[in-house]
Write a protein that holds these residues in place. Structure first.
Motif, PDB file in Angstrom:
ATOM      1  N   ASP A  31       0.805  -1.224   0.000  1.00 48.50           N
ATOM      2  CA  ASP A  31       0.000   0.000   0.000  1.00 48.50           C
ATOM      3  C   ASP A  31       0.839   1.276   0.000  1.00 48.50           C
ATOM      4  OD1 ASP A  31       0.870  -0.493   2.607  1.00 48.50           O
ATOM      5  OD2 ASP A  31      -0.877   0.451   3.500  1.00 48.50           O
ATOM      6  N   LYS A  32       2.154   1.146  -0.040  1.00 46.32           N
ATOM      7  CA  LYS A  32       3.028   2.326  -0.078  1.00 46.32           C
ATOM      8  C   LYS A  32       3.779   2.469  -1.403  1.00 46.32           C
ATOM      9  CE  LYS A  32       2.266   3.177   4.312  1.00 46.32           C
ATOM     10  NZ  LYS A  32       0.870   3.407   4.535  1.00 46.32           N
ATOM     11  N   PHE A  36       0.866   4.479  -7.907  1.00 48.08           N
ATOM     12  CA  PHE A  36      -0.406   5.181  -7.823  1.00 48.08           C
ATOM     13  C   PHE A  36      -0.462   6.304  -8.848  1.00 48.08           C
ATOM     14  CE2 PHE A  36       0.495   3.489  -3.582  1.00 48.08           C
ATOM     15  CZ  PHE A  36      -0.612   2.674  -3.428  1.00 48.08           C
ATOM     16  N   ASP A  41      -5.350   6.522  -6.441  1.00 46.86           N
ATOM     17  CA  ASP A  41      -4.460   7.094  -5.445  1.00 46.86           C
ATOM     18  C   ASP A  41      -4.212   6.148  -4.276  1.00 46.86           C
ATOM     19  OD1 ASP A  41      -7.183   7.499  -4.991  1.00 46.86           O
ATOM     20  OD2 ASP A  41      -6.859   9.267  -3.771  1.00 46.86           O
ATOM     21  N   GLN A  42      -3.243   6.518  -3.447  1.00 45.88           N
ATOM     22  CA  GLN A  42      -2.807   5.702  -2.325  1.00 45.88           C
ATOM     23  C   GLN A  42      -3.806   5.766  -1.180  1.00 45.88           C
ATOM     24  OE1 GLN A  42      -1.552   6.702   0.917  1.00 45.88           O
ATOM     25  NE2 GLN A  42      -0.804   4.687   1.450  1.00 45.88           N
TER      26      GLN A  42
END
Length: 104
Positions: A31-32, A36, A41-42
């Motif tokens: 998730d980092k 994105f 988007d993150q």
């Protein structure tokens, strides 16, 4: 050769990795570090592969963002996964707290 997207999770440290594998690529995302974009988007704790957004299906990112903070495994399996075409997708949803696995 088509790309394969596989999710791998770890209950001990509550992590998830999305693996993108093809003839020429092997990428591991979380998730980092996912690539994105402005459209995708993150979000902390969320990784999804936008594979059908250009084919008229609802956008996963929009659906996830609308429910962010209250995403439950039943919603992912019964609504999110069901919003996309069948035939080329197998989705697994994990809830580590309940030790639950749901397949779609």
């Amino acid at each position: 050769t088509c790309s394969i997207h596989v999710g791998v999770s770890n209950i001990k440290n509550n992590t998830f990795r999305l693996i993108n594998y093809s003839y020429k690529e092997f990428d591991v995302f979380d998730d980092k570090n996912f690539p994105f974009t402005a459209t995708h988007d993150q979000m902390d704790g969320v990784v999804s592969m936008p594979i059908h957004d250009d084919k008229g299906d609802p956008c996963f990112n929009d659906l996830l963002k609308a429910n962010y903070g209250q995403i439950e495994e039943e919603w992912v399996t019964n609504f999110l996964a069901a919003s996309h075409r069948t035939g080329d997708t197998q989705m697994a949803t994990y809830n580590f707290n309940k030790k639950l696995l749901l397949l779609q």
